[in-house]
Write a protein that holds these residues in place. Structure first.
Motif, PDB file in Angstrom:
ATOM      1  N   LYS A 133       0.804  -1.022   0.268  1.00 44.62           N
ATOM      2  CA  LYS A 133       0.003  -0.050   0.547  1.00 44.62           C
ATOM      3  C   LYS A 133       0.798   0.953   0.171  1.00 44.62           C
ATOM      4  N   GLU A 134       1.577   1.283   0.685  1.00 42.32           N
ATOM      5  CA  GLU A 134       2.763   2.256   0.886  1.00 42.32           C
ATOM      6  C   GLU A 134       3.545   2.876  -0.827  1.00 42.32           C
ATOM      7  N   LYS A 135       4.050   1.943  -1.253  1.00 47.09           N
ATOM      8  CA  LYS A 135       4.682   1.740  -1.745  1.00 47.09           C
ATOM      9  C   LYS A 135       3.696   2.055  -3.338  1.00 47.09           C
ATOM     10  N   SER A 136       2.622   1.786  -3.388  1.00 45.80           N
ATOM     11  CA  SER A 136       2.247   2.351  -4.085  1.00 45.80           C
ATOM     12  C   SER A 136       0.993   2.983  -4.467  1.00 45.80           C
ATOM     13  N   LYS A 137       1.652   3.793  -3.298  1.00 46.38           N
ATOM     14  CA  LYS A 137       0.623   4.569  -2.924  1.00 46.38           C
ATOM     15  C   LYS A 137       1.138   6.179  -4.338  1.00 46.38           C
ATOM     16  N   GLY A 138       0.271   6.359  -5.209  1.00 42.88           N
ATOM     17  CA  GLY A 138       0.347   8.210  -5.560  1.00 42.88           C
ATOM     18  C   GLY A 138       1.323   7.519  -6.661  1.00 42.88           C
ATOM     19  N   ASN A 139       1.039   5.797  -6.726  1.00 44.71           N
ATOM     20  CA  ASN A 139       1.705   5.226  -8.450  1.00 44.71           C
ATOM     21  C   ASN A 139       0.772   5.354  -9.350  1.00 44.71           C
ATOM     22  N   GLU A 140       1.201   5.846 -10.710  1.00 41.50           N
ATOM     23  CA  GLU A 140      -0.453   5.176 -11.709  1.00 41.50           C
ATOM     24  C   GLU A 140       0.440   4.100 -12.285  1.00 41.50           C
ATOM     25  N   SER A 141       1.738   3.645 -12.028  1.00 41.82           N
ATOM     26  CA  SER A 141       1.636   2.553 -12.694  1.00 41.82           C
ATOM     27  C   SER A 141       3.199   1.111 -11.558  1.00 41.82           C
ATOM     28  N   VAL A 142       1.578   0.812 -11.417  1.00 41.19           N
ATOM     29  CA  VAL A 142       2.128  -0.673 -10.136  1.00 41.19           C
ATOM     30  C   VAL A 142       2.413  -1.065 -11.092  1.00 41.19           C
ATOM     31  N   SER A 143       3.193  -1.914 -10.406  1.00 39.33           N
ATOM     32  CA  SER A 143       4.251  -3.599 -11.534  1.00 39.33           C
ATOM     33  C   SER A 143       3.395  -4.539 -10.344  1.00 39.33           C
ATOM     34  N   VAL A 144       3.103  -6.022 -11.188  1.00 40.35           N
ATOM     35  CA  VAL A 144       2.284  -6.602 -10.780  1.00 40.35           C
ATOM     36  C   VAL A 144       3.386  -7.367 -10.369  1.00 40.35           C
ATOM     37  N   GLY A 145       4.692  -7.220 -10.121  1.00 42.59           N
ATOM     38  CA  GLY A 145       5.250  -7.866  -9.761  1.00 42.59           C
ATOM     39  C   GLY A 145       5.806  -6.813  -8.084  1.00 42.59           C
ATOM     40  N   LEU A 146       5.691  -5.937  -7.920  1.00 42.81           N
ATOM     41  CA  LEU A 146       5.187  -5.468  -6.720  1.00 42.81           C
ATOM     42  C   LEU A 146       4.185  -5.862  -5.800  1.00 42.81           C
ATOM     43  N   PHE A 147       3.333  -6.233  -6.158  1.00 44.47           N
ATOM     44  CA  PHE A 147       1.567  -6.803  -5.575  1.00 44.47           C
ATOM     45  C   PHE A 147       2.493  -8.148  -5.457  1.00 44.47           C
ATOM     46  N   THR A 148       2.477  -9.428  -5.957  1.00 41.90           N
ATOM     47  CA  THR A 148       3.481 -10.775  -5.638  1.00 41.90           C
ATOM     48  C   THR A 148       4.808 -10.638  -4.736  1.00 41.90           C
ATOM     49  N   TYR A 149       5.209  -9.746  -4.951  1.00 43.53           N
ATOM     50  CA  TYR A 149       6.083  -9.429  -4.165  1.00 43.53           C
ATOM     51  C   TYR A 149       6.545 -10.513  -2.821  1.00 43.53           C
ATOM     52  N   PRO A 150       5.567 -10.208  -1.905  1.00 39.27           N
ATOM     53  CA  PRO A 150       6.038 -11.246  -0.491  1.00 39.27           C
ATOM     54  C   PRO A 150       5.820 -12.686  -0.920  1.00 39.27           C
ATOM     55  N   VAL A 151       5.216 -13.003  -2.327  1.00 40.99           N
ATOM     56  CA  VAL A 151       5.393 -14.188  -2.438  1.00 40.99           C
ATOM     57  C   VAL A 151       6.356 -14.681  -2.885  1.00 40.99           C
ATOM     58  N   LEU A 152       6.879 -13.501  -3.922  1.00 43.43           N
ATOM     59  CA  LEU A 152       8.813 -14.220  -3.578  1.00 43.43           C
ATOM     60  C   LEU A 152       9.468 -14.178  -2.178  1.00 43.43           C
ATOM     61  N   MET A 153       9.022 -13.794  -1.478  1.00 39.29           N
ATOM     62  CA  MET A 153      10.071 -13.586   0.173  1.00 39.29           C
ATOM     63  C   MET A 153       9.731 -14.653   0.811  1.00 39.29           C
ATOM     64  N   ALA A 154       8.313 -14.988   0.208  1.00 34.71           N
ATOM     65  CA  ALA A 154       7.850 -16.505   0.866  1.00 34.71           C
ATOM     66  C   ALA A 154       8.716 -17.666   0.131  1.00 34.71           C
ATOM     67  N   ALA A 155       8.995 -17.590  -1.099  1.00 34.88           N
ATOM     68  CA  ALA A 155       9.423 -18.659  -1.641  1.00 34.88           C
ATOM     69  C   ALA A 155      11.033 -19.040  -1.175  1.00 34.88           C
ATOM     70  N   ASP A 156      11.395 -17.388  -1.109  1.00 32.05           N
ATOM     71  CA  ASP A 156      12.873 -17.501  -0.429  1.00 32.05           C
ATOM     72  C   ASP A 156      13.054 -18.155   0.393  1.00 32.05           C
ATOM     73  N   ILE A 157      12.221 -17.879   1.448  1.00 34.23           N
ATOM     74  CA  ILE A 157      12.266 -18.749   2.542  1.00 34.23           C
ATOM     75  C   ILE A 157      11.544 -20.125   3.289  1.00 34.23           C
ATOM     76  N   LEU A 158      11.013 -20.394   2.093  1.00 35.88           N
ATOM     77  CA  LEU A 158      10.303 -21.683   2.496  1.00 35.88           C
ATOM     78  C   LEU A 158      11.398 -23.064   1.737  1.00 35.88           C
ATOM     79  N   LEU A 159      12.395 -22.548   0.698  1.00 34.86           N
ATOM     80  CA  LEU A 159      12.792 -23.589  -0.374  1.00 34.86           C
ATOM     81  C   LEU A 159      14.148 -23.597   1.150  1.00 34.86           C
ATOM     82  N   TYR A 160      14.121 -22.910   1.747  1.00 36.08           N
ATOM     83  CA  TYR A 160      15.806 -23.733   2.192  1.00 36.08           C
ATOM     84  C   TYR A 160      15.360 -24.114   3.705  1.00 36.08           C
ATOM     85  N   ASP A 161      13.634 -24.348   4.430  1.00 42.27           N
ATOM     86  CA  ASP A 161      13.821 -25.528   5.317  1.00 42.27           C
ATOM     87  C   ASP A 161      13.577 -24.467   6.449  1.00 42.27           C
TER      88      ASP A 161
END
Ligand code: AMP
Ligand code: TRP
Length: 350
Positions: A133-161
């Protein structure tokens, strides 16, 4: 198996246990974006914990260069920034002989697992993420990557048990999401992931901007006087602390709500000196001497880091070499976990 170990064999032929499981050691994983110069918030909120953890746990640290693409970036700088960030990690004391340090983009299982997790996470829970919400505020073109960012972060973590994720306070919500995704995935497909826990430091978990103490010190907000970067020379550090915003009541008291500027300085002091907030507060009755001593101690703590960083510049091939070795070790762990996850969701074996 909430928060426990994955059994050595999931009943899937050929899929062995990961190294942390074999050693019976706790696995620590964390990451840092390569979106800008690291500052003392990164150092006290994260890096310093990582340096301590590498001696106690099977530790893996990642320069998350893919995450850095979610906001505006200059393609000519993407690679050098990743190297720079890694170089600060080594300069802070991460030892590639005893922990793994690598670049996220070098291990393709991160994006592959991220997709499986995107099909597990919900739109509603991602929409609630305050960082988005903070990073996308006032930004007209928000990437889908910014939205799914936390899922990639979850993958980072879960891959390493991963058992433990040492991060600053701003990552708590992302960690909660990673746990929710792991629990949901395990519930749907059977035990696959270790459910991780956040480890947030007691002091300096949210270092604030020295000029705007109502907001956190950040790489992505330009605030030259408000941010102490690890690259800053002693004179610069002294000047920034001297000019740091406080208040006019003159009383040395830790009160983040009513006295955010001074409380932030006290907290940085406590972190840098490894003393308690109470102890630091009790030692001063005026702002001037507190600021002078804080500047001195920061210079003392940060100078060796800056010097090691400078030494590393002498051999420009070293950091890429270390990252390549790190990626090999990381891939060995990540590929096993990814295979386990892809099998349980029912994908065809390759
Ligand atoms: P980032 O620079 O956003 O990739 O953050 C890397 C690590 O530093 C994460 O664990 C953050 O939680 C931590 N961090 C970032 N900014 C701060 C801050 N101002 N205070 C404390 N920790 C921070
Ligand atoms: N989102 C984190 C930050 O901005 C960086 C990060 C990406 C991370 N993947 C991670 C942190 C995995 C811990 C674990 O600080």
């Amino acid at each position: 198996m909430a928060n426990g170990r994955i059994p050595d064999d999931q009943g899937i032929p050929g899929l062995g246990a990961t190294p942390s499981i074999l050693h019976g050691m706790e696995r620590v994983f964390s990451g840092v974006q390569s979106s800008g110069a690291p500052h003392i918030g990164n150092y006290f909120g994260a890096f310093r914990q990582w340096v301590a953890d590498q001696h106690k746990a099977d530790s893996v640290f990642c320069v998350v260069d893919l995450h850095a693409l979610t906001i505006e970036h200059d393609p000519t700088q993407v690679g050098t920034r990743a190297l720079e960030t890694a170089s600060w990690l080594f300069a802070s004391g991460l030892d590639p002989e005893i922990c793994i340090v690598f670049a996220q983009s070098h291990v393709q299982e991160h994006t592959a697992l991220s997709w499986l997790l995107e099909c597990t996470a919900t739109f509603g829970e991602l929409r609630r993420m305050t960082q988005f919400k903070e990073k996308s505020k006032g930004n007209e073109s928000v990437s889908v990557g910014l939205f799914t960012y936390p899922v990639l972060m979850a993958a980072d973590i879960l891959l390493y048990d991963t058992n433990k994720v040492p991060v600053g306070d701003d990552q708590r919500q992302h960690l909660e999401l990673a746990r929710d995704i792991a629990i949901r995935f395990n519930g749907r497909y059977g035990d696959t992931f270790v459910v991780p826990e956040a480890a947030v430091p007691k002091v300096a978990a949210r270092v604030m901007d020295l000029q705007h103490p109502e907001r956190k010190m950040s790489k992505s907000v330009t605030s030259p006087l408000g941010t102490i970067d690890l690259i800053d020379e002693p004179d610069t550090i002294v000047q920034k602390i001297r000019k740091a915003v406080t208040d006019t009541d003159g009383e040395v008291r830790y009160d983040p709500e009513k006295k955010p500027g001074l409380s932030n300085l006290i907290e940085i002091f406590a972190a840098a000196s490894q003393r308690s907030i109470e102890d630091v507060t009790a030692s001063y009755d005026r702002y001037g001497p507190l600021k002078a001593d804080l500047a001195e101690i920061l210079v003392e703590v940060l100078t060796p880091v800056r010097e090691r960083h400078a030494e590393m510049q002498a051999d420009p091939g070293e950091v890429p070499r270390l990252l390549a070795k790190g990626a090999l070790k990381a891939r060995a762990i990540a590929s096993t976990t990814y295979l386990r996850a892809s099998r349980v969701v029912g994908l065809l074996a390759q």
